[in-house]
Design a protein around this motif. Structure first.
Motif, PDB file in Angstrom:
ATOM      1  N   ASP A 176     -40.535 -28.229   6.720  1.00 41.67           N
ATOM      2  CA  ASP A 176     -41.281 -28.834   5.618  1.00 41.67           C
ATOM      3  C   ASP A 176     -40.420 -29.049   4.377  1.00 41.67           C
ATOM      4  O   ASP A 176     -40.933 -29.312   3.299  1.00 41.67           O
ATOM      5  CB  ASP A 176     -42.488 -27.952   5.285  1.00 41.67           C
ATOM      6  CG  ASP A 176     -43.448 -27.857   6.456  1.00 41.67           C
ATOM      7  OD1 ASP A 176     -43.953 -28.901   6.887  1.00 41.67           O
ATOM      8  OD2 ASP A 176     -43.671 -26.744   6.954  1.00 41.67           O
ATOM      9  N   LEU A 188     -48.577 -30.930   1.686  1.00 42.15           N
ATOM     10  CA  LEU A 188     -48.061 -30.023   2.713  1.00 42.15           C
ATOM     11  C   LEU A 188     -48.604 -28.607   2.519  1.00 42.15           C
ATOM     12  O   LEU A 188     -48.884 -27.915   3.506  1.00 42.15           O
ATOM     13  CB  LEU A 188     -46.535 -30.040   2.718  1.00 42.15           C
ATOM     14  CG  LEU A 188     -45.913 -31.375   3.144  1.00 42.15           C
ATOM     15  CD1 LEU A 188     -44.402 -31.351   2.968  1.00 42.15           C
ATOM     16  CD2 LEU A 188     -46.285 -31.729   4.578  1.00 42.15           C
ATOM     17  N   GLN A 235     -52.063 -28.599   3.988  1.00 38.24           N
ATOM     18  CA  GLN A 235     -52.116 -28.726   5.441  1.00 38.24           C
ATOM     19  C   GLN A 235     -51.463 -27.575   6.192  1.00 38.24           C
ATOM     20  O   GLN A 235     -51.659 -27.439   7.387  1.00 38.24           O
ATOM     21  CB  GLN A 235     -51.471 -30.050   5.851  1.00 38.24           C
ATOM     22  CG  GLN A 235     -52.256 -31.245   5.360  1.00 38.24           C
ATOM     23  CD  GLN A 235     -51.503 -32.539   5.540  1.00 38.24           C
ATOM     24  OE1 GLN A 235     -50.479 -32.601   6.194  1.00 38.24           O
ATOM     25  NE2 GLN A 235     -52.019 -33.605   4.942  1.00 38.24           N
ATOM     26  N   ASN A 236     -50.682 -26.755   5.507  1.00 38.64           N
ATOM     27  CA  ASN A 236     -49.996 -25.655   6.180  1.00 38.64           C
ATOM     28  C   ASN A 236     -50.251 -24.366   5.404  1.00 38.64           C
ATOM     29  O   ASN A 236     -49.622 -24.112   4.376  1.00 38.64           O
ATOM     30  CB  ASN A 236     -48.494 -25.936   6.265  1.00 38.64           C
ATOM     31  CG  ASN A 236     -47.741 -24.903   7.071  1.00 38.64           C
ATOM     32  OD1 ASN A 236     -48.227 -23.790   7.282  1.00 38.64           O
ATOM     33  ND2 ASN A 236     -46.550 -25.253   7.507  1.00 38.64           N
ATOM     34  N   SER A 237     -51.136 -23.543   5.911  1.00 31.50           N
ATOM     35  CA  SER A 237     -51.513 -22.315   5.206  1.00 31.50           C
ATOM     36  C   SER A 237     -50.394 -21.278   5.178  1.00 31.50           C
ATOM     37  O   SER A 237     -50.484 -20.293   4.450  1.00 31.50           O
ATOM     38  CB  SER A 237     -52.770 -21.712   5.837  1.00 31.50           C
ATOM     39  OG  SER A 237     -52.520 -21.351   7.182  1.00 31.50           O
ATOM     40  N   ASN A 238     -49.323 -21.479   5.956  1.00 34.35           N
ATOM     41  CA  ASN A 238     -48.196 -20.552   5.930  1.00 34.35           C
ATOM     42  C   ASN A 238     -47.252 -20.790   4.755  1.00 34.35           C
ATOM     43  O   ASN A 238     -46.418 -19.951   4.450  1.00 34.35           O
ATOM     44  CB  ASN A 238     -47.400 -20.626   7.236  1.00 34.35           C
ATOM     45  CG  ASN A 238     -48.164 -20.005   8.377  1.00 34.35           C
ATOM     46  OD1 ASN A 238     -48.912 -19.060   8.184  1.00 34.35           O
ATOM     47  ND2 ASN A 238     -47.988 -20.549   9.564  1.00 34.35           N
ATOM     48  N   ILE A 239     -47.359 -21.963   4.110  1.00 35.82           N
ATOM     49  CA  ILE A 239     -46.517 -22.235   2.945  1.00 35.82           C
ATOM     50  C   ILE A 239     -47.189 -21.626   1.723  1.00 35.82           C
ATOM     51  O   ILE A 239     -48.345 -21.910   1.424  1.00 35.82           O
ATOM     52  CB  ILE A 239     -46.310 -23.745   2.733  1.00 35.82           C
ATOM     53  CG1 ILE A 239     -45.659 -24.391   3.952  1.00 35.82           C
ATOM     54  CG2 ILE A 239     -45.454 -23.988   1.482  1.00 35.82           C
ATOM     55  CD1 ILE A 239     -45.576 -25.908   3.876  1.00 35.82           C
ATOM     56  N   TYR A 285     -42.340 -19.791   2.641  1.00 37.51           N
ATOM     57  CA  TYR A 285     -43.394 -19.381   3.563  1.00 37.51           C
ATOM     58  C   TYR A 285     -43.831 -17.953   3.267  1.00 37.51           C
ATOM     59  O   TYR A 285     -43.044 -17.130   2.800  1.00 37.51           O
ATOM     60  CB  TYR A 285     -42.900 -19.482   5.012  1.00 37.51           C
ATOM     61  CG  TYR A 285     -42.599 -20.905   5.417  1.00 37.51           C
ATOM     62  CD1 TYR A 285     -43.612 -21.764   5.808  1.00 37.51           C
ATOM     63  CD2 TYR A 285     -41.300 -21.395   5.392  1.00 37.51           C
ATOM     64  CE1 TYR A 285     -43.347 -23.069   6.174  1.00 37.51           C
ATOM     65  CE2 TYR A 285     -41.023 -22.705   5.749  1.00 37.51           C
ATOM     66  CZ  TYR A 285     -42.046 -23.533   6.140  1.00 37.51           C
ATOM     67  OH  TYR A 285     -41.779 -24.825   6.490  1.00 37.51           O
ATOM     68  N   ASN A 296     -40.028 -34.442  14.122  1.00 33.82           N
ATOM     69  CA  ASN A 296     -40.472 -33.751  12.917  1.00 33.82           C
ATOM     70  C   ASN A 296     -40.530 -34.700  11.724  1.00 33.82           C
ATOM     71  O   ASN A 296     -41.446 -34.633  10.908  1.00 33.82           O
ATOM     72  CB  ASN A 296     -39.570 -32.555  12.588  1.00 33.82           C
ATOM     73  CG  ASN A 296     -40.206 -31.696  11.532  1.00 33.82           C
ATOM     74  OD1 ASN A 296     -41.294 -31.172  11.743  1.00 33.82           O
ATOM     75  ND2 ASN A 296     -39.554 -31.577  10.404  1.00 33.82           N
ATOM     76  N   GLU A 338     -48.182 -36.816   7.900  1.00 32.84           N
ATOM     77  CA  GLU A 338     -48.900 -35.875   7.045  1.00 32.84           C
ATOM     78  C   GLU A 338     -48.896 -36.326   5.600  1.00 32.84           C
ATOM     79  O   GLU A 338     -49.896 -36.220   4.897  1.00 32.84           O
ATOM     80  CB  GLU A 338     -48.301 -34.471   7.173  1.00 32.84           C
ATOM     81  CG  GLU A 338     -48.619 -33.812   8.490  1.00 32.84           C
ATOM     82  CD  GLU A 338     -48.055 -32.405   8.615  1.00 32.84           C
ATOM     83  OE1 GLU A 338     -47.638 -31.844   7.596  1.00 32.84           O
ATOM     84  OE2 GLU A 338     -48.031 -31.903   9.741  1.00 32.84           O
TER      85      GLU A 338
END
Length: 143
Positions: free
Chosen positions: A35, A70, A73-77, A100, A133, A140
């Motif tokens: 990302d 981003l 859309q990405n809960s780990n960030i 992250y 990727n 996204e």
């Protein structure tokens, strides 16, 4: 470096995700995570001092828009770090590097090498760029 050889000025660049009025957004093969993205000015300038205020605002605005998407859309960030690195490039650009959750130690190891040893530990997995990727990021961002 001439504009014709500049990775940010080339028109047929595979790493280009999309462009706006004042800026271009890229995802390169040297990304430190999937990302990680780079925002460069469209105009070929070397430093932040060479930017117009409109160019500066354009770079930061699109960086915020993309990083917000981003993050959503990405809960780990957890957040993004914004870094202007001194490197071989002669075209102003800014790296947006995701931080992250629970990976502070890995980021420190990536930046400084294992135990601040400034050498890469080959046993660690390093993120590598691929066209799939880049296409995922492009989709996204455009949602």
């Amino acid at each position: 470096m001439s504009k014709s050889r500049c990775q940010f000025c080339r028109h047929n660049n595979n790493y280009l995700l999309f462009e706006e009025k004042e800026s271009k957004i890229f995802h390169f093969d040297v990304a430190c995570s999937q990302d990680h993205f780079v925002v460069a000015t469209k105009r070929h300038v070397k430093t932040i001092s060479d930017l117009t205020m409109e160019e500066y605002i354009g770079v930061m605005r699109i960086g915020k828009v993309i990083s917000d998407k981003l993050l959503e859309q990405n809960s780990n960030i957890e957040k993004y770090s914004i870094i202007e690195l001194v490197d071989r490039g002669e075209h102003f650009h800014v790296h947006f590097i995701p931080r992250y959750r629970n990976e502070v130690e890995e980021l420190i190891e990536y930046v400084f090498g294992e135990k601040f040893n400034l050498s890469w530990n080959d046993s660690q997995d390093k993120y590598t760029w691929n066209q799939d990727n880049a296409n995922r990021l492009r989709k996204e961002i455009q949602k």
